[in-house]
Design an enzyme around this catalytic site. Sequence first.
Site, mmCIF file in Angstrom:
data_model
loop_
_atom_site.group_PDB
_atom_site.id
_atom_site.type_symbol
_atom_site.label_atom_id
_atom_site.label_comp_id
_atom_site.label_asym_id
_atom_site.label_seq_id
_atom_site.Cartn_x
_atom_site.Cartn_y
_atom_site.Cartn_z
ATOM 1 N N GLY A 152 0.809 -1.222 0.000
ATOM 2 C CA GLY A 152 0.000 0.000 0.000
ATOM 3 C C GLY A 152 0.842 1.273 0.000
ATOM 4 C CG HIS A 153 -1.233 5.004 0.431
ATOM 5 N ND1 HIS A 153 -2.107 6.046 0.293
ATOM 6 C CD2 HIS A 153 -1.694 4.263 1.458
ATOM 7 C CE1 HIS A 153 -3.051 5.934 1.199
ATOM 8 N NE2 HIS A 153 -2.826 4.871 1.908
ATOM 9 C CG ASN A 154 2.051 6.997 2.440
ATOM 10 O OD1 ASN A 154 2.486 7.654 1.509
ATOM 11 N ND2 ASN A 154 0.834 7.169 2.915
#
Lengths: 368, 368, 368
Positions: free
Chosen positions: C244-246
Amino acid sequence: MASTTLEQIASIVNGRIVGNGTVSIADARPVEIAGPGDITFIADDRVARALRACPASAALVGPHFRTRAQVIAPDLPLVEVEDPLDAFVKVRTHLRGGEPPRWVGIHPKAYIAATAKIGRNVAIHPFAYVGEYAEIGDGSTLFPGAVVQSHCVVGKDCVLHANVVLYDETSLGDRVEVHSGTVIGSDGFGYRLKEGRHVKIPQTGTVEIADDVEIGANCTIDRGTFEATTIGEGSKIDNLVMIGHNNQIGQHNMICGQVGLAGSCKTGDYVVLAGQVGVKDHTEIGDKVIIGAQAGVHRNVPSGQQLLGSPAMPIREQRRIFQMIARLPEMHQQVRELVAAMERIKILAAQAGVSLAPMESNTLEETS
Amino acid sequence: MASTTLEQIASIVNGRIVGNGTVSIADARPVEIAGPGDITFIADDRVARALRACPASAALVGPHFRTRAQVIAPDLPLVEVEDPLDAFVKVRTHLRGGEPPRWVGIHPKAYIAATAKIGRNVAIHPFAYVGEYAEIGDGSTLFPGAVVQSHCVVGKDCVLHANVVLYDETSLGDRVEVHSGTVIGSDGFGYRLKEGRHVKIPQTGTVEIADDVEIGANCTIDRGTFEATTIGEGSKIDNLVMIGHNNQIGQHNMICGQVGLAGSCKTGDYVVLAGQVGVKDHTEIGDKVIIGAQAGVHRNVPSGQQLLGSPAMPIREQRRIFQMIARLPEMHQQVRELVAAMERIKILAAQAGVSLAPMESNTLEETS
Amino acid sequence: MASTTLEQIASIVNGRIVGNGTVSIADARPVEIAGPGDITFIADDRVARALRACPASAALVGPHFRTRAQVIAPDLPLVEVEDPLDAFVKVRTHLRGGEPPRWVGIHPKAYIAATAKIGRNVAIHPFAYVGEYAEIGDGSTLFPGAVVQSHCVVGKDCVLHANVVLYDETSLGDRVEVHSGTVIGSDGFGYRLKEGRHVKIPQTGTVEIADDVEIGANCTIDRGTFEATTIGEGSKIDNLVMIGHNNQIGQHNMICGQVGLAGSCKTGDYVVLAGQVGVKDHTEIGDKVIIGAQAGVHRNVPSGQQLLGSPAMPIREQRRIFQMIARLPEMHQQVRELVAAMERIKILAAQAGVSLAPMESNTLEETS
């Protein structure tokens, strides 16, 4: 990136300066990585503390965070706004020179069938494919390798990222965004066993996706067997999600990464399915239901319920059961000790001529 | 869509009319959504009841459903056939004008290596790619963006949907269908830790897929390390399934959505793996085994077994254990009460000079 | 395939012959399938036994396996080497005629934006796409349908397999290999509910992938919201993994098939996540942590821990709990029997005028 002053930033986001407005700002970065010359933002009480160690030159804060921010970082210049996240995005876009202009046109290396209907202001990149009788609405974008097969309808201002595939007859509403590698309209998993072989049930339905749906990367949404698989308005789907044939997904659902819905399920509105959830075929899930990560749902779920676990049960019960499970070794020890003590009691009772067998109570009463 | 009469429909499907054969039929739709002018079908006892509320103009039913259907909807004209689902598909195709003719040819926007061998009657769509020495059998279709790399062999009447990828040396039997985004022949996940770095074991095997296999969308089937990963005849694989390197999948398996098989597993024939099942590497699964959804299989499974749960165990035991787990809070309470009562008994016994400690039984016998 | 002698093989791999060096060798195959004329290898004590039933004509063995191999198959000619697997790969490549030469060039059916910077010695196959200002390093390969969007940076000697997608601004280090269908840089799953609608938080960060990373097929790695999603040097990712993001993935991680990491997680170095593991957003996982298959990690994990289960707990505890769970039916029966016996005791005690209620101990003491 163009540098600017905090005063100019305040005017861009229509905010109110608290502290020194002449400080110079070069970039906008989140609080974990912001440095000198950066403006950051605090959108959430929980992260306000992070300001203390943050060397940023200024922060965008909401009305109710101002006091808190001033306690934590009393010398930090602030810009007070209604919505710090929105303001941050605006400032960041401004400082970074804005989004690049969108290329518009039909690239000669794309393929458009002669019978396809293409709207105005579209962007059809190299190696994108538009099949017979397909329609692409005004303002829509097909990135490289996006495939829109025959008789599909793509609404206005849609974005199909690179290598998306829409099988025949898929229809998308307006402002639908589909990320790379996602496949919509593939055949459902329907077979009948006949003379030792799995014979396919023709999958002749379609997929209908309503307005403002966003679908992540590498998902699969199967076409219906005889009807349409549908995704309701405003629903958002994360990556690697599988939606089986004949599903009816409601409006404004949030379906997180790697969720799988087997065939013929139905969800209400504002349903949340957390990561890696599995839902059995033919399951109905009511409005505003929330299902926790990795849960396995095998029964209908009434509106408003929150479930967890595999098999899924109401979250409160499940949490209690998780506690109980964690204590099983202790409980096992207690039961062992009880059994031993009870054995001793039975021996003692037998020596005293008393039976503890529950079935013999009448006899016992006589002898006692 | 052309309208017709029930009599004409009966003659198409070789069925027997019960009731009014002159009723006009415009479309064929499933019982949940059929309306006036539609013919529907009842293939399963469980859905016969749905006829009651269905405004369809007629229904296709099987020999044993006729009586039931006449009780539920006595005025509904019926066509009695051997196989209502088959008949329904036939009628639907007839009413909807049949399937569009298949385009045949090699599109100039495709790429075919000079050394590739292309059969007759193939359809190779724009942006499809056929590598050096690859062979495409008669009657096969490569949809847009399908990639068949060097030395692959694709049998007769295969369908590779848009953006399928076959790595070098993959071989498919006849009538294999692979849905969009699926990748066959990618490198297996094999490394050795050497001086703090994961060093890759070259994956130089292949993938061999037998006749009549169907593979869903966005699956991955890795090539073998030194031998071939194989999928047996007639097996069907749903979407987002991962089959690791060196797997030997038997014949006529059903592998449902999001299942993952780690490396070097082996399945017998007629195995069913339900959604989101995981199988540990080097596991052997016997014939006709059924594994329930979300199960985690970490041991060999003898033929005929049905497993459930993570870690997986025989379904009957697992169901019993699920019941037990659901009752854990109650059991915990019972144990607490037992412990308290036993404490009280111990105090009373001690007051009476009797020890309940099981190790002291000899002493106790003396004192009693 | 060219046949050769064992002596020639020994000289290729710099090994020492034990037995008859004149035997003729035509192919190199693993012990499960090797036949007469083949050379095989034994890299691991556990498989040494397999030699007994193996009709291979020779085997590559390590220094410590020689004695064992001679006991098991005393007449089998051996070549003793330091690293039997490495030697086997070398011999196999030699016997099979080596790898085909790599095609080099930019195919006219590819698309390269005018502003892109293309290194030397690259292979850009048909239908590959390189966007504006993108950079492709020396020696890198883009297979058919690979899409590298604007402002991406691809390092030296990278391989992007067919239909890989890199969204704008993704950067790859050197020697990065990405398998087919994988999508890097797609938007993270970030929304805010405003007036009943999920409003997207613009995902304006990037993805940065360090040197020597390998990523399997059909994975998704989302771009950061405002910063970069990062994958550390030497980490290896299997198929169908979602990051996922980050996320900040450390160095030399092994992330197995179908794992999902929600947003903003962080892993240390040498972390292993087994198949189908799920990790909650904002979770931090320390160095050398090992998470077992299908586990659900919802809390930070200190370095060196091994977890299992959903919810995940230390492996030793979890194994004990799995044992306890398997014994639940037995324990349930014991508790039932204890409850019945205690009921009987209570009745007997009541008949004797003794209460076992723990709260009334004072009263009891008086009566006793």
